[in-house]
Design an enzyme around this catalytic site. Structure first.
Site, mmCIF file in Angstrom:
data_model
loop_
_atom_site.group_PDB
_atom_site.id
_atom_site.type_symbol
_atom_site.label_atom_id
_atom_site.label_comp_id
_atom_site.label_asym_id
_atom_site.label_seq_id
_atom_site.Cartn_x
_atom_site.Cartn_y
_atom_site.Cartn_z
ATOM 1 N N ARG A 243 -4.414 -5.297 1.152
ATOM 2 C CA ARG A 243 -4.507 -5.821 -0.204
ATOM 3 C C ARG A 243 -4.505 -7.336 -0.202
ATOM 4 N NH1 ARG A 243 -6.603 -2.143 -1.491
ATOM 5 N NH2 ARG A 243 -6.263 -0.662 -3.172
ATOM 6 N N GLU A 272 -10.698 -10.836 -6.182
ATOM 7 C CA GLU A 272 -11.854 -9.952 -5.989
ATOM 8 C C GLU A 272 -12.491 -9.712 -7.351
ATOM 9 O OE1 GLU A 272 -11.135 -6.455 -3.629
ATOM 10 O OE2 GLU A 272 -9.797 -7.550 -2.300
ATOM 11 N N HIS A 290 -14.291 -5.765 1.109
ATOM 12 C CA HIS A 290 -13.485 -4.590 0.717
ATOM 13 C C HIS A 290 -14.216 -3.295 1.078
ATOM 14 C CE1 HIS A 290 -10.042 -3.386 -2.190
ATOM 15 N NE2 HIS A 290 -10.340 -2.370 -1.410
HETATM 16 O O1 LIG Z 1 -7.157 1.579 -1.710
HETATM 17 C C1 LIG Z 1 -8.176 1.952 -1.127
HETATM 18 O O2 LIG Z 1 -8.429 3.152 -0.919
HETATM 19 C C2 LIG Z 1 -9.131 0.933 -0.583
HETATM 20 O O3 LIG Z 1 -8.819 -0.343 -1.014
HETATM 21 C C3 LIG Z 1 -10.591 1.282 -0.831
HETATM 22 O O4 LIG Z 1 -11.083 0.820 -2.040
HETATM 23 P P1 LIG Z 1 -12.546 1.259 -2.517
HETATM 24 O O5 LIG Z 1 -12.456 2.681 -2.967
HETATM 25 O O6 LIG Z 1 -12.908 0.346 -3.646
HETATM 26 O O7 LIG Z 1 -13.476 1.140 -1.364
#
Ligand SMILES: O=C(O)[C@H](O)COP(=O)(O)O
Length: 317
Positions: A243, A272, A290
């Site tokens: 995170r 973000e 991400h």
């Molecule tokens: O918490 C999560 O599962 C990850 O940060 C993935 O995020 P995303 O589904 O936006 O790829």
């Protein structure tokens, strides 16, 4: 018919499971500011990390019965408030661990062999300067025999540890909660061997690890601020695929500039989806947008798990 808005998409297999069970699934992405009006027409919403389901949206959509998070982190959802309102909230915590762990190693191997630099510089300085570039980049390091500190030893941290042990690294692991340091390492051919990490304190990891990777949620402040970065082993490499906010970005830039930290591989950011320019342009930062869970396999597992949870929820309702 129960209507589901899969606002950040859903894997086709999960979508088909829902349709076969009699649900209508809309995979159009509705912009955040239009959701308070348009979500009124749906019984459920599924999201990844992009769409936010905050109190105001919940208040504007009294028909909403379920919020599904295809992934682990639920920091984009006001979970307690939704539950107070009787809305079911589900996530898929186990489905993406391996993909995240593999991205840790893609980032680590890439960074220690300067792949981000090569990718940035070769198209600009290539051609006749190819040999100069080769010499400039040639001093990478191997991972075998180095110490990896894993901060946060849940599902993802454990997958990271298995790969690290397979690579021949020494693994130090820390978690706020007690944990079993033993792991089942599955080798080719299906053989399983028991391996173990060394339980460590956060301080031991900070001061002794060659590389540190973070696998905790963001609670309220950076785990790695200027003070912690100053205590790291000189030249440490940092990976954050959990995170944004866990590493203080401005303190990180200072530590990279001074050489205290040799590189950072970041998949998550303070702001973000628009990280600050100092991070986006820093030559010692390896960037990914991400994408820890962005593999065919993880998204398929997530879609199937989410579809099963939704089907089960509405069966009981
Ligand atoms: O918490 C999560 O599962 C990850 O940060 C993935 O995020 P995303 O589904 O936006 O790829």
């Amino acid at each position: 018919m129960i209507k589901i808005l899969a606002n950040d998409g859903i894997d086709p297999i999960g979508k088909k499971m829902l349709e076969d069970a009699g649900f209508f699934v809309d995979t159009n992405n509705i912009p955040q500011d239009e959701l308070p009006e348009k979500l009124k027409n749906y019984d459920a919403i599924t999201v990844r990390s992009a769409t936010k389901v905050r109190k105001a949206l919940i208040d504007a959509t009294p028909n909403l019965k379920l919020i599904g998070r295809g992934g682990v982190g639920v920091d984009n959802i006001d979970v307690d408030y939704a539950k107070e309102k009787g809305i079911g909230v589900y996530n898929t915590p186990a489905s993406s661990s391996l993909s995240v762990a593999e991205l840790v190693f893609a980032s680590l191997f890439g960074a220690v062999r300067f792949l981000p630099d090569s990718n940035r510089k070769m198209p600009v300085d290539g051609g006749t300067k190819f040999n100069d570039l080769k010499k400039a980049y040639a001093k990478g390091v191997e991972l075998r025999g180095k110490t990896l500190g894993i901060v946060g030893f849940g599902r993802i941290g454990r997958e990271v540890a298995k790969i690290a042990i397979g690579v021949g690294m020494d693994v130090l692991a820390y978690d706020l909660f007690d944990f079993n340091p033993e792991l089942d390492l599955v080798l080719g051919g299906g053989t399983t061997v028991k391996v173990a990490v060394k339980k460590s304190t956060l301080d031991e990891i900070i001061t002794t690890a060659d590389f540190i990777t973070l696998h905790t949620p963001f609670i309220d402040k950076a785990l790695f601020g200027a003070e912690e970065l100053a205590k790291t082993k000189k030249g440490v490499g940092l990976v954050n695929i959990s995170r944004g906010g866990l590493i203080d970005e401005l303190a990180l830039v200072d530590a990279l500039n001074s050489g205290q930290v040799s590189f950072a591989a970041l998949d998550v950011f303070d702001n973000e989806p628009t990280p600050r320019a100092e991070i986006l342009t820093h030559p010692k930062i390896s960037l990914t947008p991400h994408i820890g869970a962005a593999t065919n396999e993880a998204q398929e597992r997530i879609g199937v798990e989410l579809a099963s949870l939704i089907i089960e929820h509405f069966k009981k309702a």
